[in-house]
Design an enzyme around this catalytic site. Sequence first.
Site, PDB file in Angstrom:
ATOM      1  CG  HIS A   1      -1.798   1.040   1.249  1.00 11.26           C
ATOM      2  ND1 HIS A   1      -2.995   1.181   1.013  1.00 11.26           N
ATOM      3  CD2 HIS A   1      -1.466   2.564   1.709  1.00 11.26           C
ATOM      4  CE1 HIS A   1      -3.650   1.993   1.700  1.00 11.26           C
ATOM      5  NE2 HIS A   1      -3.034   3.175   2.133  1.00 11.26           N
TER       6      HIS A   1
ATOM      7  CG  HIS B   1       0.135   6.812   0.078  1.00 10.08           C
ATOM      8  ND1 HIS B   1      -1.377   7.616  -0.015  1.00 10.08           N
ATOM      9  CD2 HIS B   1      -0.659   6.131   1.173  1.00 10.08           C
ATOM     10  CE1 HIS B   1      -2.133   7.163   0.931  1.00 10.08           C
ATOM     11  NE2 HIS B   1      -1.476   6.266   1.862  1.00 10.08           N
TER      12      HIS B   1
ATOM     13  CB  CYS C   1      -3.044   9.767   5.723  1.00 10.69           C
ATOM     14  SG  CYS C   1      -3.699   9.525   7.342  1.00 10.69           S
TER      15      CYS C   1
ATOM     16  CG  ASN D   1      -3.754   5.908  -2.131  1.00  9.59           C
ATOM     17  OD1 ASN D   1      -4.220   5.624  -1.553  1.00  9.59           O
ATOM     18  ND2 ASN D   1      -3.109   4.174  -0.722  1.00  9.59           N
TER      19      ASN D   1
HETATM   20  P1  HMG Z   1     -11.660   8.234  20.434  1.00 13.38           P
HETATM   21  O1  HMG Z   1     -11.783   9.840  20.369  1.00 13.38           O
HETATM   22  O2  HMG Z   1     -10.178   7.695  21.317  1.00 13.38           O
HETATM   23  O3  HMG Z   1     -12.856   7.442  20.663  1.00 13.38           O
HETATM   24  O4  HMG Z   1     -11.112   8.240  18.777  1.00 13.38           O
HETATM   25  P2  HMG Z   1     -13.543   6.833  21.690  1.00 13.38           P
HETATM   26  O5  HMG Z   1     -13.915   5.994  22.065  1.00 13.38           O
HETATM   27  O6  HMG Z   1     -13.147   8.251  22.875  1.00 13.38           O
HETATM   28  O7  HMG Z   1     -15.233   7.844  21.081  1.00 13.38           O
HETATM   29  C1  HMG Z   1     -15.347   9.544  21.525  1.00 13.38           C
HETATM   30  C2  HMG Z   1     -16.525   9.607  20.376  1.00 13.38           C
HETATM   31  O8  HMG Z   1     -15.684   9.198  19.064  1.00 13.38           O
HETATM   32  C3  HMG Z   1     -17.464   8.952  21.142  1.00 13.38           C
HETATM   33  O9  HMG Z   1     -18.237  10.829  19.875  1.00 13.38           O
HETATM   34  C4  HMG Z   1     -17.876   8.207  19.834  1.00 13.38           C
HETATM   35  O10 HMG Z   1     -19.176   7.866  20.479  1.00 13.38           O
HETATM   36  C5  HMG Z   1     -16.805   8.522  18.681  1.00 13.38           C
HETATM   37  P3  HMG Z   1     -19.090  11.389  21.506  1.00 13.38           P
HETATM   38  O11 HMG Z   1     -19.455  10.695  22.560  1.00 13.38           O
HETATM   39  O12 HMG Z   1     -17.307  12.261  21.790  1.00 13.38           O
HETATM   40  O13 HMG Z   1     -20.296  12.155  20.308  1.00 13.38           O
HETATM   41  N1  HMG Z   1     -16.427   7.484  18.524  1.00 13.38           N
HETATM   42  C6  HMG Z   1     -17.262   7.039  16.874  1.00 13.38           C
HETATM   43  N2  HMG Z   1     -18.278   7.567  15.867  1.00 13.38           N
HETATM   44  C7  HMG Z   1     -18.197   6.528  15.175  1.00 13.38           C
HETATM   45  N3  HMG Z   1     -17.272   4.949  14.560  1.00 13.38           N
HETATM   46  C8  HMG Z   1     -16.454   5.362  15.456  1.00 13.38           C
HETATM   47  C9  HMG Z   1     -16.268   5.651  16.561  1.00 13.38           C
HETATM   48  N4  HMG Z   1     -15.326   5.111  17.370  1.00 13.38           N
HETATM   49  C10 HMG Z   1     -15.637   5.900  18.923  1.00 13.38           C
HETATM   50  N5  HMG Z   1     -16.136   4.064  14.834  1.00 13.38           N
HETATM   51  C11 HMG Z   1     -11.296   6.505  17.163  1.00 13.38           C
HETATM   52  C12 HMG Z   1     -10.690   6.907  18.316  1.00 13.38           C
HETATM   53  C13 HMG Z   1     -10.502   5.705  16.222  1.00 13.38           C
HETATM   54  C14 HMG Z   1     -13.230   6.937  16.500  1.00 13.38           C
HETATM   55  C15 HMG Z   1     -10.500   8.138  16.244  1.00 13.38           C
HETATM   56  O14 HMG Z   1      -9.447   8.040  16.679  1.00 13.38           O
HETATM   57  C16 HMG Z   1     -10.473   8.074  14.451  1.00 13.38           C
HETATM   58  O15 HMG Z   1     -11.899   8.068  13.861  1.00 13.38           O
HETATM   59  N6  HMG Z   1      -9.722   7.922  14.020  1.00 13.38           N
HETATM   60  C17 HMG Z   1      -9.711   8.170  12.812  1.00 13.38           C
HETATM   61  C18 HMG Z   1      -8.391   8.146  11.873  1.00 13.38           C
HETATM   62  C19 HMG Z   1      -8.559   7.979  10.653  1.00 13.38           C
HETATM   63  O16 HMG Z   1     -10.068   7.449   9.931  1.00 13.38           O
HETATM   64  N7  HMG Z   1      -7.487   7.772   9.953  1.00 13.38           N
HETATM   65  C20 HMG Z   1      -7.252   7.686   8.264  1.00 13.38           C
HETATM   66  C21 HMG Z   1      -7.184   5.999   7.690  1.00 13.38           C
HETATM   67  S1  HMG Z   1      -5.831   5.335   8.171  1.00 13.38           S
HETATM   68  C22 HMG Z   1      -4.946   5.540   6.739  1.00 13.38           C
HETATM   69  O17 HMG Z   1      -5.743   6.775   6.091  1.00 13.38           O
HETATM   70  C23 HMG Z   1      -3.747   4.885   6.873  1.00 13.38           C
HETATM   71  C24 HMG Z   1      -4.109   3.801   5.873  1.00 13.38           C
HETATM   72  O18 HMG Z   1      -4.362   3.975   4.908  1.00 13.38           O
HETATM   73  C25 HMG Z   1      -2.464   2.939   5.929  1.00 13.38           C
HETATM   74  C26 HMG Z   1      -1.169   3.630   5.139  1.00 13.38           C
HETATM   75  O19 HMG Z   1      -1.608   4.453   4.038  1.00 13.38           O
HETATM   76  O20 HMG Z   1      -0.500   3.721   5.696  1.00 13.38           O
HETATM   77  C27 HMG Z   1      -5.105   2.655   6.623  1.00 13.38           C
HETATM   78 MG    MG Z   2      -3.187   5.210   3.033  1.00 12.63          MG
END
Ligand code: HMG
Ligand code: MG
Length: 299
Positions: free
Chosen positions: A207, A209, A240, A249
């Site tokens: 994967h 980029h 990201c 990517n």
């Molecule tokens: P957190 O704040 O630690 O979670 O986030 P929490 O459990 O303490 O919850 C906080 C709030 O988030 C709560 O809502 C939860 O309900 C809500 P509030 O009470 O404040 O209204 N919540 C959610 N809502 C919807 N869906 C969920 C969810 N979980 C909790 N699943 C968390 C932890 C992981 C959720 C947060 O850090 C997050 O969403 N991060 C997203 C990061 C992300 O998407 N990054 C991009 C993708 S990774 C990437 O691109 C790399 C990849 O392509 C590979 C590469 O290139 O290397 C894959």
């Molecule tokens: Mg990626």
Amino acid sequence: MAFPQHVRLVEVGPRDGLQNEPEPIATNTKLELIDRLGAAGIRYIEAASFVSPKWVPQMADHREVMQNLVRLDGVVYSALTPNLKGLEAALECGVEEVAVFGAASEAFSQKNINCSVAESLERFAPVLERAQQAGVRVRGYVSCVLGCPYEGEIAPAKVAEVSKALYEMGCYEVSLGDTIGTGTPLAAKRMLEAVARDIPMDKLAAHFHDTYGQALANLYAVLEEGIAVVDSSVAGLGGCPYAKGASGNVASEDVVYLLNGLGIETGIDLEALAATGTWITQAIKRPNRSKVGVALAAK
Ligand code: HMG
Ligand code: MG
């Protein structure tokens, strides 16, 4: 080592490609993108991300996307699910495959998913358990395998350790993410060698980029080692949100062109894929970052 005969492309454009777009993109545009990719012969599409809308607003319509996409026979439509909350929502939408995402860098793990690497693995365990109960396969990502925006160099041994943990937990495939696109071919080979000591090559994916323009060269290097699953994004869309400056990517069109030239089958219609790249970049007013896409459009 010989090149693989067939390579499976994992199209991450609708997720990785769009997640960082600052302007809202209509759900219908996302659905049309997914339709067009399937029609071009892509057999695996990462369609959505069940993450917090506060963290990644562009993916907030994950339910609408997952529930309304038109499923083609033989195409897998998957989604990211970082925790049980995400998985439960994805299951309600009829997802047949999901992915968890960890990192080989502590600092990136904190910025991206708000927990340490060890904590992330603890969180993923029940996600895998629940998914298995539901008959849903889980893919695992490791980010920062060739460098981290916060920590710099990452040791191949650390990548191997996290990859092994995901594999032993039950991820059927581990995708190795060069999140910030700083890798070069020899580094990619060395990293892969370290990971492949513990995990069979046919359970690994690349994967990459393209931030530093090395992604195709890196892919060539790991194809030589036997990698046969490649993640890519139509028109090279993306970045990201938690890796500043990271560009998209490697472009799917460029990967297919390379593979065609090497005589490696993909089952993908390059003209239809390139037309999809032209269409989506016009629809969201972005430059087309696929050189092949631009060249074909100019013909
Ligand atoms: P957190 O704040 O630690 O979670 O986030 P929490 O459990 O303490 O919850 C906080 C709030 O988030 C709560 O809502 C939860 O309900 C809500 P509030 O009470 O404040 O209204 N919540 C959610 N809502 C919807 N869906 C969920 C969810 N979980 C909790 N699943 C968390 C932890 C992981 C959720 C947060 O850090 C997050 O969403 N991060 C997203 C990061 C992300 O998407 N990054 C991009 C993708 S990774 C990437 O691109 C790399 C990849 O392509 C590979 C590469 O290139 O290397 C894959
Ligand atoms: Mg990626």
